[in-house]
Design a protein around this motif. Structure first.
Motif, short mmCIF file in Angstrom:
data_model
loop_
_atom_site.label_atom_id
_atom_site.label_comp_id
_atom_site.label_asym_id
_atom_site.label_seq_id
_atom_site.Cartn_x
_atom_site.Cartn_y
_atom_site.Cartn_z
N LEU A 21 0.82 -1.33 0.00
CA LEU A 21 0.12 0.03 -0.02
C LEU A 21 0.79 1.16 0.00
O LEU A 21 1.92 1.55 0.88
N LYS A 22 0.75 2.14 -0.98
CA LYS A 22 1.70 3.28 -1.16
C LYS A 22 1.13 4.43 -0.47
O LYS A 22 0.04 4.68 -0.26
N CYS A 23 2.33 5.22 0.10
CA CYS A 23 2.13 6.22 0.66
C CYS A 23 3.26 7.35 0.33
O CYS A 23 4.39 6.96 0.65
N ASN A 24 3.06 8.47 -0.07
CA ASN A 24 4.02 9.38 -0.57
C ASN A 24 3.75 10.46 0.18
O ASN A 24 2.51 11.03 0.46
N TYR A 25 4.81 11.51 0.79
CA TYR A 25 4.75 12.74 1.30
C TYR A 25 5.39 13.73 0.96
O TYR A 25 6.49 13.56 0.15
N SER A 26 4.86 15.18 1.05
CA SER A 26 5.76 16.21 0.85
C SER A 26 6.16 16.82 1.94
O SER A 26 5.25 17.62 2.53
N TYR A 27 7.42 16.79 2.21
CA TYR A 27 7.67 17.76 3.72
C TYR A 27 9.23 17.74 3.57
O TYR A 27 9.97 16.83 3.25
N SER A 28 9.66 18.99 3.72
CA SER A 28 11.08 19.04 3.80
C SER A 28 11.85 18.64 4.94
O SER A 28 13.13 18.32 4.99
N GLY A 29 11.49 18.36 6.00
CA GLY A 29 11.65 18.00 7.23
C GLY A 29 11.61 16.45 7.52
O GLY A 29 11.65 15.73 6.49
N SER A 30 11.79 15.77 8.70
CA SER A 30 11.82 14.60 8.95
C SER A 30 10.38 14.10 9.68
O SER A 30 10.38 14.45 10.79
N PRO A 31 9.50 13.56 9.03
CA PRO A 31 8.16 13.52 9.57
C PRO A 31 8.14 12.19 10.41
O PRO A 31 9.02 11.32 10.41
N GLU A 32 6.98 12.12 11.20
CA GLU A 32 6.68 10.76 12.09
C GLU A 32 5.49 10.06 11.37
O GLU A 32 4.49 10.83 10.87
N LEU A 33 5.64 9.01 10.99
CA LEU A 33 4.56 8.44 10.24
C LEU A 33 3.93 7.16 10.81
O LEU A 33 4.69 6.42 11.35
N PHE A 34 2.74 7.23 10.58
CA PHE A 34 1.76 6.09 11.19
C PHE A 34 0.91 5.78 9.92
O PHE A 34 0.73 6.27 9.02
N TRP A 35 0.65 4.31 10.33
CA TRP A 35 -0.67 3.69 9.46
C TRP A 35 -1.61 3.52 10.36
O TRP A 35 -1.27 2.70 11.35
N TYR A 36 -2.88 3.76 9.79
CA TYR A 36 -4.08 3.34 10.59
C TYR A 36 -4.97 2.51 9.79
O TYR A 36 -4.73 2.80 8.51
N VAL A 37 -5.58 1.88 10.49
CA VAL A 37 -6.67 0.75 9.69
C VAL A 37 -7.96 0.71 10.11
O VAL A 37 -8.23 1.09 11.62
N GLN A 38 -8.99 0.71 9.55
CA GLN A 38 -10.29 0.39 9.96
C GLN A 38 -10.72 -0.69 9.08
O GLN A 38 -11.19 -0.91 8.18
N TYR A 39 -10.91 -1.75 10.10
CA TYR A 39 -11.87 -3.13 9.50
C TYR A 39 -13.22 -2.85 9.51
O TYR A 39 -13.87 -1.94 10.21
N SER A 40 -13.77 -3.68 8.74
CA SER A 40 -15.32 -3.44 8.67
C SER A 40 -15.95 -3.61 10.05
O SER A 40 -15.65 -4.51 10.75
N ARG A 41 -16.93 -2.65 10.20
CA ARG A 41 -17.68 -2.47 11.32
C ARG A 41 -16.90 -2.36 12.82
O ARG A 41 -17.32 -2.63 13.77
N GLN A 42 -15.62 -1.83 12.52
CA GLN A 42 -14.75 -1.64 13.52
C GLN A 42 -14.03 -0.15 13.50
O GLN A 42 -14.61 0.39 12.47
N ARG A 43 -13.55 0.41 14.72
CA ARG A 43 -13.32 1.70 14.86
C ARG A 43 -11.91 1.83 13.92
O ARG A 43 -10.83 1.00 13.89
N LEU A 44 -11.48 3.13 13.67
CA LEU A 44 -10.27 3.41 13.17
C LEU A 44 -9.26 3.14 14.11
O LEU A 44 -9.47 3.51 15.59
N GLN A 45 -8.07 2.30 13.95
CA GLN A 45 -7.19 2.30 15.13
C GLN A 45 -5.68 2.36 14.56
O GLN A 45 -5.44 2.10 13.27
N LEU A 46 -4.82 2.49 15.23
CA LEU A 46 -3.41 2.32 14.91
C LEU A 46 -2.92 0.90 14.49
O LEU A 46 -3.26 0.06 15.27
N LEU A 47 -2.35 0.90 13.30
CA LEU A 47 -1.62 -0.33 12.99
C LEU A 47 -0.12 -0.39 13.30
O LEU A 47 0.35 -1.06 14.11
N LEU A 48 0.67 0.76 12.75
CA LEU A 48 2.03 0.69 13.14
C LEU A 48 2.41 2.11 13.08
O LEU A 48 1.90 2.93 12.27
#
Lengths: 108, 113
Positions: A21-48
């Motif tokens: 699953l692709k994710c690209n960003y535009s930022y001149s600094g060093s971001p902190e990056l997260f992946w969140y996931v929402q399974y069917s009928r569940q809430r959005l939650q942190l994956l990693l």
């Protein structure tokens, strides 16, 4: 301008095949990056998060500063991986910026 | 342990009506957030709070107000509903010391007609 892009709205993968699953960003600094996931009928939650360099449910994500990407990968897809995935960087202002999401469907 | 609870789950408003979206959390988290998600878009931050009595604007605050009188509650107020506020609203909380690890409510689907 700070921006996060998930180029695929929909992604279908056969069970047992690799997933990216692709994710690209535009930022001149060093971001902190997260992946969140929402399974069917569940809430959005942190994956990693990239700072932990962890593998969660078989998923890993490596920050590529040269390509400004944070793709989410899993070598062998499982049916339970079907979900909506959001890339969410923190561009140094303590807030998360959410991408538009990719809906992953695993085909049995 | 209920986590983050949002009420109502669904609501239809007429243009110009007002309403409050409720959000409460029982995890004693300092930080709380309100997001909106329009179809095909990512979550946009409306308002956030770093603790009781402290609130601040996010990316899209116009048309909304918030208050944080207690650690547990963070209601979002729409004073004069407009069709542009039709969206799904998510509340989230975050513990102190766990930056950006957010716990989300189930969402409120709002339609303004």
């Amino acid at each position: 301008a700070q921006r996060v892009t998930q180029p695929e709205k929909l992604l279908s993968v056969f069970k047992g095949a690799p997933v990216e699953l692709k994710c690209n960003y535009s930022y001149s600094g060093s971001p902190e990056l997260f992946w969140y996931v929402q399974y069917s009928r569940q809430r959005l939650q942190l994956l990693l998060r990239h700072i932990s360099r962890e593998s969660i449910k078989g998923f890993t994500a490596d920050l590529n500063k040269g390509e400004t990407s944070f793709h989410l990968k899993k070598p062998f897809a499982q049916e339970e991986d079907s979900a909506m995935y959001y890339c969410a960087p923190n561009f140094g202002n303590e807030k998360l910026t959410f991408g538009t999401g990719t809906r992953l469907t695993i085909i049995p | 342990n209920a986590g983050v609870t949002q009420t109502p789950k669904f609501r239809i408003l007429k243009i110009g009506q007002s309403m409050t979206l409720q959000c409460t959390q029982d995890m004693n988290h300092n930080y709380m957030y309100w997001y909106r998600q329009d179809p095909g878009m990512g979550l946009k931050l409306i308002y956030y709070s770093v603790g009781a009595g402290i609130t601040d604007k996010g990316e899209v605050p116009n048309g909304y107000n918030v208050s944080r009188s207690t650690t547990e509650d963070f209601p979002l107020r729409l004073e004069l509903a407009a069709p542009s506020q039709t969206s799904v609203y998510f509340c989230a909380s975050e513990p102190h010391g766990a930056k950006n690890i957010q716990y989300f409510g189930a969402g409120t689907r709002l339609s303004v007609l």
